[in-house]
Design a protein around this motif. Sequence first.
Motif, mmCIF file in Angstrom:
data_model
loop_
_atom_site.group_PDB
_atom_site.id
_atom_site.type_symbol
_atom_site.label_atom_id
_atom_site.label_comp_id
_atom_site.label_asym_id
_atom_site.label_seq_id
_atom_site.Cartn_x
_atom_site.Cartn_y
_atom_site.Cartn_z
ATOM 1 N N ASP A 17 -5.722 23.097 -5.650
ATOM 2 C CA ASP A 17 -5.363 22.414 -4.299
ATOM 3 C C ASP A 17 -5.072 20.945 -4.468
ATOM 4 N N VAL A 18 -4.559 20.298 -3.470
ATOM 5 C CA VAL A 18 -4.275 19.093 -3.594
ATOM 6 C C VAL A 18 -4.562 18.281 -2.337
ATOM 7 N N MET A 56 -3.054 21.018 0.151
ATOM 8 C CA MET A 56 -1.831 21.918 -0.114
ATOM 9 C C MET A 56 -1.970 22.436 -1.515
ATOM 10 N N SER A 57 -1.416 23.752 -1.677
ATOM 11 C CA SER A 57 -1.595 24.083 -3.065
ATOM 12 C C SER A 57 -0.740 23.183 -4.048
ATOM 13 N N ARG A 58 -1.229 23.518 -5.149
ATOM 14 C CA ARG A 58 -0.493 22.467 -6.131
ATOM 15 C C ARG A 58 0.740 22.769 -6.506
ATOM 16 N N ALA A 59 1.028 24.195 -6.487
ATOM 17 C CA ALA A 59 2.216 24.635 -6.783
ATOM 18 C C ALA A 59 3.398 24.203 -5.606
ATOM 19 N N GLN A 60 2.709 24.370 -4.328
ATOM 20 C CA GLN A 60 3.723 23.886 -3.298
ATOM 21 C C GLN A 60 3.863 22.314 -3.259
ATOM 22 N N ALA A 82 0.924 -1.095 0.023
ATOM 23 C CA ALA A 82 -0.126 0.017 -0.036
ATOM 24 C C ALA A 82 0.651 1.245 0.036
ATOM 25 N N ALA A 83 0.472 2.096 -0.622
ATOM 26 C CA ALA A 83 1.198 3.514 -0.607
ATOM 27 C C ALA A 83 1.245 4.155 0.599
ATOM 28 N N PRO A 84 2.368 4.571 1.064
ATOM 29 C CA PRO A 84 2.540 5.271 2.523
ATOM 30 C C PRO A 84 1.589 6.731 2.577
ATOM 31 N N ALA A 85 1.136 6.904 3.882
ATOM 32 C CA ALA A 85 0.314 7.918 3.891
ATOM 33 C C ALA A 85 1.234 9.087 3.660
ATOM 34 N N ARG A 86 0.891 10.465 3.085
ATOM 35 C CA ARG A 86 1.629 11.561 2.897
ATOM 36 C C ARG A 86 1.467 12.689 4.077
ATOM 37 N N VAL A 87 0.526 12.372 5.061
ATOM 38 C CA VAL A 87 0.500 13.171 6.211
ATOM 39 C C VAL A 87 0.342 12.076 7.497
ATOM 40 N N SER A 126 -0.312 26.354 2.406
ATOM 41 C CA SER A 126 0.122 27.024 0.973
ATOM 42 C C SER A 126 1.587 27.436 0.681
ATOM 43 N N GLY A 127 2.311 27.469 1.860
ATOM 44 C CA GLY A 127 3.718 28.000 1.580
ATOM 45 C C GLY A 127 3.774 29.374 1.147
ATOM 46 N N GLY A 128 2.869 30.201 1.451
ATOM 47 C CA GLY A 128 3.082 31.415 0.901
ATOM 48 C C GLY A 128 2.984 32.477 2.047
ATOM 49 N N CYS A 129 1.768 33.373 2.216
ATOM 50 C CA CYS A 129 1.881 34.606 3.000
ATOM 51 C C CYS A 129 1.367 34.181 4.415
ATOM 52 N N CYS A 130 1.280 35.243 5.315
ATOM 53 C CA CYS A 130 0.943 34.966 6.616
ATOM 54 C C CYS A 130 1.959 34.359 7.349
ATOM 55 N N ASP A 131 2.023 33.150 7.741
ATOM 56 C CA ASP A 131 2.915 32.641 8.769
ATOM 57 C C ASP A 131 3.862 31.529 7.708
ATOM 58 N N GLY A 132 4.428 31.973 6.645
ATOM 59 C CA GLY A 132 5.200 31.198 5.701
ATOM 60 C C GLY A 132 4.723 30.106 5.505
#
Length: 129
Positions: free
Chosen positions: A59-60, A77-81, A6-11, A36-42
């Motif tokens: 989003d993913v 998570m955002s697709r870009a991140q 089985a594929a491992p959990a990502r989170v 998101s990896g963007g604004c606010c709290d990094g």
Amino acid sequence: MPDPTAAPARVAVTEEAAQLLRRLTGDHGPLMFHQSGGCCDGSSPMCFPDGDFLLSDADVHLGDLDVGLERGVPVWMSRAQFAYWSHTHLTIDVVRGRGAGFSVEAPHGVRFLIRSRLFTDDEAALLES
């Protein structure tokens, strides 16, 4: 016994963070995370009442955290991140200190954070299949 094919959990979530999520669910109802990896709290994971953060095709869904409630806590998570972090396993933890004002844990003097590790070669192969 876990299925080795089985594929491992990502989170995942630490027990301390799971305890906080159970308490916050009692205060706010079902919750969700967005990384998101963007604004606010990094790059801190932001925790919202489920549905308060509008998701889109950009989003993913990484998975749902099992915190011992009837319903898991979805992590997005955002697709870009995700393009940068797809090779990592993420664990949501909690530490003392103020985080972003938008995340539901902020008034409690704690903040969620991500601990990461690279997937092993075997795990990466299972994720690709």
